[in-house]
Design a protein around this motif. Structure first.
Motif, PDB file in Angstrom:
ATOM      1  N   PHE A   1      -2.999  -5.643   9.360  1.00 43.20           N
ATOM      2  CA  PHE A   1      -3.225  -6.557   8.242  1.00 43.20           C
ATOM      3  C   PHE A   1      -2.866  -7.959   8.695  1.00 43.20           C
ATOM      4  CE2 PHE A   1       0.986  -4.717   7.939  1.00 43.20           C
ATOM      5  CZ  PHE A   1       1.810  -5.815   7.765  1.00 43.20           C
TER       6      PHE A   1
ATOM      7  N   LYS B   1      -1.011  -1.498   2.789  1.00 38.42           N
ATOM      8  CA  LYS B   1      -2.103  -2.486   2.749  1.00 38.42           C
ATOM      9  C   LYS B   1      -2.081  -3.260   1.432  1.00 38.42           C
ATOM     10  CE  LYS B   1      -5.403  -0.603   5.993  1.00 38.42           C
ATOM     11  NZ  LYS B   1      -6.785  -0.255   6.247  1.00 38.42           N
TER      12      LYS B   1
ATOM     13  N   GLY C   1      -1.497  -7.148   1.089  1.00 37.99           N
ATOM     14  CA  GLY C   1      -2.500  -7.953   0.392  1.00 37.99           C
ATOM     15  C   GLY C   1      -1.875  -8.871  -0.637  1.00 37.99           C
TER      16      GLY C   1
END
Length: 120
Positions: free
Chosen positions: A6, A26, A30
């Motif tokens: 990521f 994730k 994010g």
């Protein structure tokens, strides 16, 4: 162990996590990246540690606000459960129902009589 790739701000990362936790990692990355992007748009490029710190603090502030709202809503829910408001549902009295049925029967009889007279 699984590895998740990521990016946060302007830097790419790879982090190991337990199998099955990839989606959670994730999602968390994010959220942190979204905060970092806002900071970068406002302040421009900055050192990685400072960007991560500011992004984390922004998320912590948002989380704190949400926790306060949840606590307020939980108190309100507990209050409503312990002291429910009385709700009255109107009930049509049987005598009124009977009177309305009689009126409907009379109206049907009058309509039938009018039809019969117009047919003659």
């Amino acid at each position: 162990m699984a590895e998740v790739d990521f990016s946060i701000g302007h830097k790419a990362y790879t982090l190991a996590c337990q199998e099955g936790e990839e989606r959670l990692l994730k999602r968390a990355a994010g959220l942190l990246d979204a905060e970092a992007q806002v900071i970068l748009e406002q302040a421009g490029r900055m050192p990685e540690p400072r960007l991560l710190l500011l992004s984390g603090l922004m998320l912590a502030d948002r989380t704190s606000g949400l926790e306060d709202r949840v606590a307020t809503l939980e108190r309100e829910l507990a209050r409503l459960k312990s002291n429910p408001q009385r709700v009255e549902v109107p009930v049509v009295p049987e005598s009124l129902s009977e009177a309305m049925a009689e009126l409907a029967a009379r109206a049907e009889a009058l309509a039938q009589k009018a039809e019969d007279q117009s047919a003659d």
